[in-house]
Design a protein around this motif. Structure first.
Motif, short mmCIF file in Angstrom:
data_model
loop_
_atom_site.label_atom_id
_atom_site.label_comp_id
_atom_site.label_asym_id
_atom_site.label_seq_id
_atom_site.Cartn_x
_atom_site.Cartn_y
_atom_site.Cartn_z
N UNK A 32 0.76 -1.11 0.05
CA UNK A 32 -0.01 0.05 -0.04
C UNK A 32 1.06 1.28 -0.46
N UNK A 33 -0.03 2.29 0.54
CA UNK A 33 1.24 3.57 0.25
C UNK A 33 1.96 3.48 0.87
N UNK A 34 2.22 2.90 2.16
CA UNK A 34 3.06 3.35 3.30
C UNK A 34 4.09 2.16 2.56
N UNK A 37 6.34 4.66 0.37
CA UNK A 37 7.06 5.75 1.24
C UNK A 37 8.03 4.87 1.78
N UNK A 38 8.24 4.07 2.05
CA UNK A 38 9.79 3.44 2.15
C UNK A 38 10.28 2.96 1.78
N UNK A 39 9.89 2.80 0.24
CA UNK A 39 11.01 2.82 -0.77
C UNK A 39 10.96 3.51 -1.07
N UNK A 40 11.02 4.89 -0.94
CA UNK A 40 11.60 6.27 -1.44
C UNK A 40 12.04 6.55 0.37
N UNK A 41 11.99 6.34 0.81
CA UNK A 41 12.78 6.58 2.03
C UNK A 41 14.08 5.70 1.86
N UNK A 150 3.05 2.26 10.89
CA UNK A 150 1.65 2.55 9.97
C UNK A 150 0.69 1.92 8.95
N UNK A 151 1.50 1.52 8.45
CA UNK A 151 1.11 0.41 6.91
C UNK A 151 0.70 -0.88 7.82
N UNK A 152 1.07 -1.15 8.58
CA UNK A 152 0.73 -2.67 9.30
C UNK A 152 -0.73 -2.31 9.50
N UNK A 153 -0.85 -1.27 10.58
CA UNK A 153 -2.23 -0.79 10.90
C UNK A 153 -3.21 -0.46 10.28
N UNK A 154 -2.86 0.02 8.78
CA UNK A 154 -4.38 0.22 7.91
C UNK A 154 -4.67 -1.37 7.06
N UNK A 155 -3.49 -1.53 7.17
CA UNK A 155 -3.54 -3.10 5.79
C UNK A 155 -4.34 -3.98 7.02
N UNK A 156 -4.68 -3.71 8.75
CA UNK A 156 -4.73 -4.80 9.05
C UNK A 156 -6.14 -4.36 9.59
N UNK A 157 -6.29 -2.74 9.45
CA UNK A 157 -8.02 -2.07 8.99
C UNK A 157 -8.76 -2.55 8.50
N UNK A 174 -8.20 -15.38 3.07
CA UNK A 174 -7.93 -14.51 2.27
C UNK A 174 -7.54 -14.02 2.96
N UNK A 175 -8.25 -13.99 5.02
CA UNK A 175 -7.85 -13.60 5.66
C UNK A 175 -6.53 -13.18 6.20
N UNK A 176 -5.86 -14.45 6.08
CA UNK A 176 -4.39 -14.59 6.42
C UNK A 176 -3.57 -13.28 5.21
N UNK A 177 -4.29 -13.94 3.36
CA UNK A 177 -3.40 -13.47 3.26
C UNK A 177 -3.52 -12.11 3.21
N UNK A 178 -4.87 -11.54 3.33
CA UNK A 178 -4.14 -9.48 3.99
C UNK A 178 -3.50 -8.78 5.25
N UNK A 179 -3.68 -10.11 6.21
CA UNK A 179 -2.66 -9.57 7.20
C UNK A 179 -1.36 -9.68 7.04
N UNK A 180 -0.87 -11.25 6.46
CA UNK A 180 0.85 -10.87 5.97
C UNK A 180 1.26 -9.82 5.22
N UNK A 181 0.12 -9.25 4.31
CA UNK A 181 0.57 -8.27 3.78
C UNK A 181 0.81 -6.84 3.56
N UNK A 182 -0.23 -6.57 5.17
CA UNK A 182 0.00 -6.23 5.86
C UNK A 182 1.23 -5.89 6.47
#
Length: 240
Positions: A32-34, A37-41, A150-157, A174-182
């Motif tokens: 996601x967006x976070x 931002x980490x890639x740019x950082x 931040x990215x983990x929290x928004x992904x978990x939400x 699908x839930x597990x996939x969303x969590x590990x992506x976050x």
């Protein structure tokens, strides 16, 4: 015919590169967006580390200070002009500080306290140049994990919102996939913060060593005993 051969040669080389780039972009997009931002950082952090290494090399940080040591020996023997000539036009911070201290000590308009104050002013300026960029590394080491969190929290939400909308038909896979992506963003943030923290510690130790050498040189110049060369005419008259 030549164009066909060139295309056949270029394709095996360019295809893996484009595939790798596509995989990297897809990997970043999963966070996601976070993650962007980490890639740019991470790019900025790598560039800052390389810039800092080149800058310290240009300052002669790892040169060993051979010319400065030679100038200090000449200064201790009373050969002030020769000592300053050795340091003239040298770009290393050690040499520039030693030359400034010698010039302050030889300036008849400055008393010992004023010469010491002038040397300290030059030392602060040179050390500030040596420390340039360290704040950026400190910032990268600090905000990298925060961006990951931040990215983990928004992904978990987002994952739990999808679970709520699915209701009883929710797919655990699908839930597990969303969590590990976050969680990818947390790992990526730490992957940026750890090298930045290591580089920051290393650069700070280098600057501390440089400051110690500069303080030692200034002390030897301003407060060390000097051997005044004997006047040959006075020596001959005394012998007579």
């Amino acid at each position: 015919m030549e164009d066909q051969i060139a295309t056949e040669v270029a394709t095996p080389v360019s295809a893996p590169l484009s595939d790798a780039f596509g995989d990297m972009v897809g990997f970043i997009a999963m966070g996601g967006p976070a993650m962007w931002a980490i890639a740019v950082l991470s790019i900025l952090t790598i560039a800052l580390i390389l810039w800092k290494v080149m800058r310290l090399l240009s300052f002669g940080t790892w040169s060993g200070g051979g010319h400065t040591a030679r100038a200090l020996d000449l200064w201790a023997k009373g050969q002030t002009d020769a000592a300053m000539a050795v340091l003239d036009r040298r770009k290393s911070l050690r040499a520039r500080l030693a030359l400034a201290a010698m010039q302050a000590a030889m300036n008849p308009a400055l008393d010992p306290n004023a010469a010491e104050a002038e040397t300290a002013r030059v030392a602060r300026s040179l050390l500030a140049r040596a420390r340039a960029g360290l704040r950026g590394l400190e910032l990268a080491a600090t905000i990298g994990p925060l961006l990951g969190l931040l990215g983990t929290v928004t992904g978990m939400i987002a994952a739990f919102q999808a679970l709520q909308e699915a209701g009883s038909r929710a797919d655990p896979a699908a839930l597990a996939g969303g969590i590990w992506e976050a969680l990818l963003t947390t790992a990526a943030g730490m992957a940026v913060a750890i090298p930045a923290s290591v580089a920051l510690t290393w650069f700070e130790s280098v600057v501390d060593g440089l400051r110690h050498d500069m303080e030692d040189s200034a002390t030897r110049i301003l407060h060390g005993a000097r051997v005044v060369p004997a006047d040959p005419i006075a020596v001959r008259r005394a012998a007579e």
